[in-house]
Design an enzyme around this catalytic site. Structure first.
Site, PDB file in Angstrom:
ATOM      1  N   GLU A 327     -49.495 -33.777  74.369  1.00  0.00           N
ATOM      2  CA  GLU A 327     -48.838 -34.950  73.781  1.00  0.00           C
ATOM      3  C   GLU A 327     -47.480 -35.190  74.421  1.00  0.00           C
ATOM      4  O   GLU A 327     -47.077 -36.332  74.636  1.00  0.00           O
ATOM      5  CB  GLU A 327     -48.654 -34.734  72.263  1.00  0.00           C
ATOM      6  CG  GLU A 327     -48.146 -35.974  71.512  1.00  0.00           C
ATOM      7  CD  GLU A 327     -46.620 -36.069  71.426  1.00  0.00           C
ATOM      8  OE1 GLU A 327     -46.127 -37.141  71.036  1.00  0.00           O
ATOM      9  OE2 GLU A 327     -45.921 -35.083  71.756  1.00  0.00           O
ATOM     10  N   GLU A 328     -46.786 -34.103  74.767  1.00  0.00           N
ATOM     11  CA  GLU A 328     -45.375 -34.246  75.121  1.00  0.00           C
ATOM     12  C   GLU A 328     -45.120 -35.002  76.413  1.00  0.00           C
ATOM     13  O   GLU A 328     -44.167 -35.777  76.494  1.00  0.00           O
ATOM     14  CB  GLU A 328     -44.703 -32.856  75.196  1.00  0.00           C
ATOM     15  CG  GLU A 328     -44.556 -32.144  73.847  1.00  0.00           C
ATOM     16  CD  GLU A 328     -43.595 -32.860  72.894  1.00  0.00           C
ATOM     17  OE1 GLU A 328     -43.053 -33.904  73.249  1.00  0.00           O
ATOM     18  OE2 GLU A 328     -43.428 -32.346  71.762  1.00  0.00           O
TER      19      GLU A 328
END
Lengths: 459, 459
Positions: A327-328
């Site tokens: 996600e990051e």
């Protein structure tokens, strides 16, 4: 009179039925709360993920360990099936060099600033960059000073705004400096950028996080500094006109590599082909233990499944727990999950994310039709005894957002109290000790409660 | 139709007027929030009170330092007048000895338990007490085992109940073991009691707090132990039937001494004789810095006055800030304040307390007439943007409770999020670092907002 009375009687019988149903729901929610508050494995799971594995950026050895841990934790929680969904993930590494020093003719000693390269940033020249620094307070200020930018390091000293009550609004307000600051300054010839961290913390931790380049301009290094150092740097710039900065970073991208979403299911008893997704993201930044971001969301999602199973609640729809990859700094896991769902023609009823920290919950953000929102809000009195009152905002999460984009799936995100989130967000201080057991558990219960209601009554 | 329309039009014009008023109130509340979130001195004040003065139990040298600090802080905040209100306070001291050791024939080494004498407790014999220990899970269990009590140390291992969502309800449920456990056991011949701490903390800090004796029975020493040691002790009792405990404490009362409430006023512009009190208690336990309990309430109360003054809000009624003496083990300050108010025939409109921790606020407990409560609840939409939604519970605080008892004054207490309060309550961990700046400030703003509305519209 009879014609008038009949509908009233009809309405009355409906509302009695609804009231009775809601009495049962109230009892079930109480059982879920008791189960989570007395037997949750969320906190113990979080301890393993943070203390035994630690930071787990996409492509890192810790990412693979976390995937294996996720499989085991979901099996232990009682999932019918657990599997890995492969996806390519970016592999950005920080390297061993991160240094920003003030170069001054003044004789007072200033230690190197505490810095962290922004995720996805290029590194500096191997010898580092030495250049004058230009402080700007905003993009408007940058535009006003654009003729002074060339050959300098630009310092974005935009302050995280304390007037926003919900700190996520301050983040939304300040985010662009981290995300776009490098290219906006490179457009005018900047050699590198330094960004004031997006935080209310009363400390000096620098906060990393993803940035992105506009391919029209040169890629220049980008770092963040903590609030104390940002104030110090600003003071020095004002007082020492000849000051320069030395900036040296060695971060870079390696070739993309293989990562996985970790997926588990409790198969639905009545509508197995209707899917309710609940998840958080398994990756974290490399500078911390990824406790609130987003170890909390992962262990809470696992806890939803565990609590259902422990209480013998077999969902009508298929409950799918997803620990999303990357996600990051790429959202590749969520893209893969959404693409696969569309390709398979899956029917997704609802998707819930927890990625706003493991703090005491206050409600949910929701993205759905007005009728669906009204349905959820009609359950408010069931949620209120647990401190859940806020269903007012539109939102979801980054990961379930991909499913919403691909299939129009209604989505939501747990809304915890936000006051402390940006104290630790993407900083070295996001560690297990920053998470409170009960706050984490109340979040897990809240997610279980919303999913219980949507599973039972649809949307 | 005309007769029908008139009232509707009348209602409409009232609601337009109310809506316009509330627009103005909304603007004022926003100004108060901005002022507190950008210029509050609450956090800096708390740092001085906790770090420079520290624990400040009634009668201690630190109590006097705190009184002097309070005077200066209230003057700096802009009070019209600041004065001390004298009262006699108890002077309990811990002494230099607190020890509980397991005496066993087993050869494994067990370090002394981490203990803290309960406030107001007598000390042990100078040589300490060595006796077998009897574990009981509750008062019911004590009654069932009453024939086994004589000559033993009774260990109340009553668990803080995690099922209560608001932790104050768990405290209400468990409090009696700390308060009354000693006399209940002494009735059957116990020599001393040990109480499991009232906490959800995942640590081993023992939590002190006031206890009281029933004069019908011998006064026996009472101590608390932390959760890990309580579990350890319970395990040992089960596994080692010959085990004894050695208990040695040296706490005792010295003669009563002089203390003070610290009082400041902003004089009302329209009804100076109507008083609105806002306060917290200045004393704290001696084992910690009294940060949440109740340094937070003191600096928040001071901040209410400072914010009013800084914004040029002159209250219609007289705003009185009271830093109460001796809440923890005698409530003598609050009694004095209430007695003096009654003796002077003062008119108290409302009294607000903050003594539930400096955490993010969720609302207020209120003790007032149904009509008054309805009036406060009619302002809910003004408070909701600040996360204040919960006005459901009856309550006040211990200190303003005395005023309520003496004069029937309507009262309230700030309701912060309660999840972390009992982690630190009366334990060594209640230090400045446990308080978050924004959470503290949002509490101060909330108090200012409620007082602003009650001052403006009465009750």
């Amino acid at each position: 009179m009879l014609r008038c009375l009949l509908p009233i009687s009809f309405v009355f019988s409906i509302s009695v039925a609804t009231a009775q149903q809601h009495d049962q729901d109230s009892v079930q929610l109480r059982k879920l709360a008791d189960e989570v508050l007395t037997h949750s494995t969320a906190y113990a799971n979080l301890k393993i993920l943070t203390k035994e594995i630690g930071g787990r950026l996409a492509g890192s050895p810790e990412m693979y360990k976390a995937e294996q841990w996720g499989v085991k934790a979901l099996q232990a929680a009682g999932a019918d099936t657990v599997y890995l969904q492969e996806c390519m993930v970016p592999h950005w590494v920080r390297g061993d060099k991160e240094e920003v020093r003030i170069i001054s003719k003044r004789r007072d000693f200033v230690p190197p600033l505490q810095v962290t390269a922004l995720g996805n940033s290029v590194g500096s020249d191997p010898a580092g960059i030495t250049a004058p620094v230009l402080e700007v307070s905003s993009f408007d200020d940058l535009e006003a000073k654009k003729d002074e930018v060339k050959g300098k390091i630009v310092f974005y000293n935009y302050h995280f705004n304390p007037r926003f009550i919900k700190t996520f609004h301050a983040y939304g307000d300040a985010f662009m400096y981290r995300a776009d600051g490098a290219s906006r300054a490179a457009k005018y010839g900047a050699l590198a950028v330094i960004v004031r961290s997006m935080s209310h913390a009363a400390d000096n931790f620098p906060h990393t996080g993803a940035m992105r380049y506009n391919d029209s301009f040169p890629k220049v290094p980008a770092v963040a500094i903590g609030l104390e150092d940002a104030d110090l740097l600003s003071d020095r710039i004002r007082d020492d006109k000849d000051m320069k900065l030395y900036l040296h970073t060695s971060c870079r991208f390696l070739p993309d590599t293989i990562g996985h979403n970790v997926i588990a299911e409790l198969r639905g008893s009545e509508h197995p082909d209707e899917i309710i997704t609940v998840g958080g993201h398994l990756d974290s930044w490399d500078v911390n233990e990824g406790a609130h971001d987003d170890g909390a969301g992962c262990v809470q999602s696992i806890e939803v499944l565990r609590a259902f199973k422990a209480l013998g609640i077999r969902p009508k729809r298929t409950l799918r727990v997803v620990l999303f990859a990357n996600e990051e700094n790429g959202t590749r896991g969520a893209k893969k999950y959404a693409d696969a769902a569309r390709a398979a023609g899956e029917h997704h009823l609802f998707a819930l994310e927890s990625d706003a920290g493991g703090f005491t919950p206050r409600g949910f953000t929701l993205t759905m039709s007005p009728a669906q929102r009204a349905k959820v809000e009609s359950w408010k009195n069931l949620f209120l005894p647990y401190g859940l009152y806020d269903f007012s905002e539109v939102g979801g999460g980054v990961d379930v957002g991909m499913l919403n984009e691909a299939l129009g799936t209604p989505m939501g995100e747990l809304s915890p109290d936000s006051q402390r989130y940006f104290d630790v967000h993407h900083a070295a201080s996001d560690v297990f000790e920053a998470v409170n057991k009960r706050e984490l558990e109340l979040g897990a219960f809240s997610m279980a409660a919303l999913i219980y209601m949507i599973d039972r009554y649809g949307l």
